[in-house]
Design a protein around this motif. Structure first.
Motif, mmCIF file in Angstrom:
data_model
loop_
_atom_site.group_PDB
_atom_site.id
_atom_site.type_symbol
_atom_site.label_atom_id
_atom_site.label_comp_id
_atom_site.label_asym_id
_atom_site.label_seq_id
_atom_site.Cartn_x
_atom_site.Cartn_y
_atom_site.Cartn_z
ATOM 1 N N SER A 105 0.820 -1.213 0.000
ATOM 2 C CA SER A 105 0.000 0.000 0.000
ATOM 3 C C SER A 105 0.858 1.268 0.000
ATOM 4 C CB SER A 105 -0.946 0.004 1.201
ATOM 5 O OG SER A 105 -0.264 0.339 2.403
ATOM 6 N N LEU A 106 2.074 1.172 0.507
ATOM 7 C CA LEU A 106 2.970 2.330 0.488
ATOM 8 C C LEU A 106 3.427 2.654 -0.929
ATOM 9 C CD1 LEU A 106 5.039 1.449 3.647
ATOM 10 C CD2 LEU A 106 3.230 3.166 3.459
ATOM 11 N N TRP A 107 3.443 1.660 -1.790
ATOM 12 C CA TRP A 107 3.820 1.853 -3.190
ATOM 13 C C TRP A 107 2.635 2.285 -4.052
ATOM 14 C CZ3 TRP A 107 8.777 1.213 -5.277
ATOM 15 C CH2 TRP A 107 9.736 0.715 -4.394
ATOM 16 N N THR A 108 1.450 1.811 -3.717
ATOM 17 C CA THR A 108 0.296 2.017 -4.599
ATOM 18 C C THR A 108 -0.757 2.973 -4.046
ATOM 19 O OG1 THR A 108 -0.843 0.080 -3.683
ATOM 20 C CG2 THR A 108 0.572 -0.284 -5.623
ATOM 21 N N GLY A 109 -0.759 3.211 -2.742
ATOM 22 C CA GLY A 109 -1.784 4.052 -2.129
ATOM 23 C C GLY A 109 -1.620 5.519 -2.484
ATOM 24 N N ASP A 110 -2.678 6.272 -2.257
ATOM 25 C CA ASP A 110 -2.641 7.696 -2.569
ATOM 26 C C ASP A 110 -1.857 8.468 -1.501
ATOM 27 O OD1 ASP A 110 -4.370 8.014 -0.378
ATOM 28 O OD2 ASP A 110 -6.139 8.238 -1.646
ATOM 29 N N ALA A 111 -1.689 9.754 -1.742
ATOM 30 C CA ALA A 111 -0.889 10.596 -0.842
ATOM 31 C C ALA A 111 -1.485 10.646 0.563
ATOM 32 C CB ALA A 111 -0.753 11.999 -1.421
ATOM 33 N N GLU A 112 -2.817 10.633 0.675
ATOM 34 C CA GLU A 112 -3.437 10.668 2.000
ATOM 35 C C GLU A 112 -3.099 9.415 2.792
ATOM 36 O OE1 GLU A 112 -5.043 12.091 5.271
ATOM 37 O OE2 GLU A 112 -4.732 13.237 3.442
ATOM 38 N N HIS A 113 -3.148 8.264 2.152
ATOM 39 C CA HIS A 113 -2.766 7.016 2.826
ATOM 40 C C HIS A 113 -1.311 7.099 3.281
ATOM 41 C CE1 HIS A 113 -2.198 2.833 3.805
ATOM 42 N NE2 HIS A 113 -1.177 2.799 2.965
ATOM 43 N N TYR A 114 -0.450 7.607 2.423
ATOM 44 C CA TYR A 114 0.965 7.734 2.752
ATOM 45 C C TYR A 114 1.156 8.631 3.971
ATOM 46 C CZ TYR A 114 5.835 7.183 1.318
ATOM 47 O OH TYR A 114 7.150 6.823 1.252
ATOM 48 N N ARG A 115 0.434 9.737 4.017
ATOM 49 C CA ARG A 115 0.514 10.649 5.174
ATOM 50 C C ARG A 115 0.139 9.931 6.466
ATOM 51 N NH1 ARG A 115 -1.560 14.185 1.262
ATOM 52 N NH2 ARG A 115 -0.191 15.949 0.882
ATOM 53 N N GLU A 116 -0.861 9.063 6.401
ATOM 54 C CA GLU A 116 -1.313 8.334 7.585
ATOM 55 C C GLU A 116 -0.322 7.246 8.004
ATOM 56 O OE1 GLU A 116 -5.141 6.851 6.484
ATOM 57 O OE2 GLU A 116 -6.037 8.851 6.448
ATOM 58 N N ALA A 117 0.432 6.688 7.056
ATOM 59 C CA ALA A 117 1.300 5.547 7.332
ATOM 60 C C ALA A 117 2.722 5.927 7.741
ATOM 61 C CB ALA A 117 1.354 4.631 6.097
ATOM 62 N N ILE A 118 3.160 7.132 7.407
ATOM 63 C CA ILE A 118 4.546 7.538 7.653
ATOM 64 C C ILE A 118 4.634 8.336 8.952
ATOM 65 C CG2 ILE A 118 6.521 8.839 6.750
ATOM 66 C CD1 ILE A 118 5.720 6.309 5.111
ATOM 67 N N ASP A 119 5.509 7.905 9.841
ATOM 68 C CA ASP A 119 5.730 8.573 11.117
ATOM 69 C C ASP A 119 6.424 9.915 10.887
ATOM 70 O OD1 ASP A 119 5.798 7.609 14.209
ATOM 71 O OD2 ASP A 119 7.467 8.977 13.779
ATOM 72 N N GLY A 120 6.098 10.891 11.704
ATOM 73 C CA GLY A 120 6.731 12.202 11.599
ATOM 74 C C GLY A 120 8.231 12.171 11.813
#
Length: 122
Positions: free
Chosen positions: A12-27
């Motif tokens: 999902s990190l490769w294929t998901g949209d930018a919003e998903h990426y924002r939710e999955a990546i730690d600050g």
């Protein structure tokens, strides 16, 4: 997190949209990618992904998972990824996830290393 879920999350990190990426990546995430500026913070990586077309197709190989301690997962794998109308991209990757709370995980480290190209020099 069970192995199947780990690989679905990584995909999902490769294929998901930018919003998903924002939710999955730690600050506090750190990434090393094969394009400038090469070493990025989580915020820089999120912005780069938001401005980049997502991958249409990916395939993992040589998949490995380690769980060095409770609440920490490390994955290593090969990837071949494709975007419409572009040459396939291949790399060797690692990601590290930490558990924030029950069933909530964030990426705290990711790196991609494309295969070395032989130069013919000895």
């Amino acid at each position: 997190m069970e192995d199947d879920r780990v690989w679905r999350f990584e995909e999902s990190l490769w294929t998901g949209d930018a919003e998903h990426y924002r939710e999955a990546i730690d600050g506090e995430c750190l990434m090393v990618l094969p394009t400038p500026p090469f070493v990025m913070s989580g915020a820089q990586a999120i912005e780069a992904v938001a401005a980049t077309p997502r991958w249409a197709k990916i395939a993992f190989s040589d998949q490995q998972i380690a769980r060095p301690q409770e609440g920490l997962i490390v994955v290593a794998y090969g990837v071949e990824a494709e975007r419409e109308g572009e040459e396939p991209y291949t790399a060797h990757c690692t990601s590290t996830y930490r558990r924030i709370e029950h069933e909530l995980w964030r990426v705290v480290q990711h790196q991609q290393t494309p295969p070395l190209v032989a130069t013919g020099e000895a």
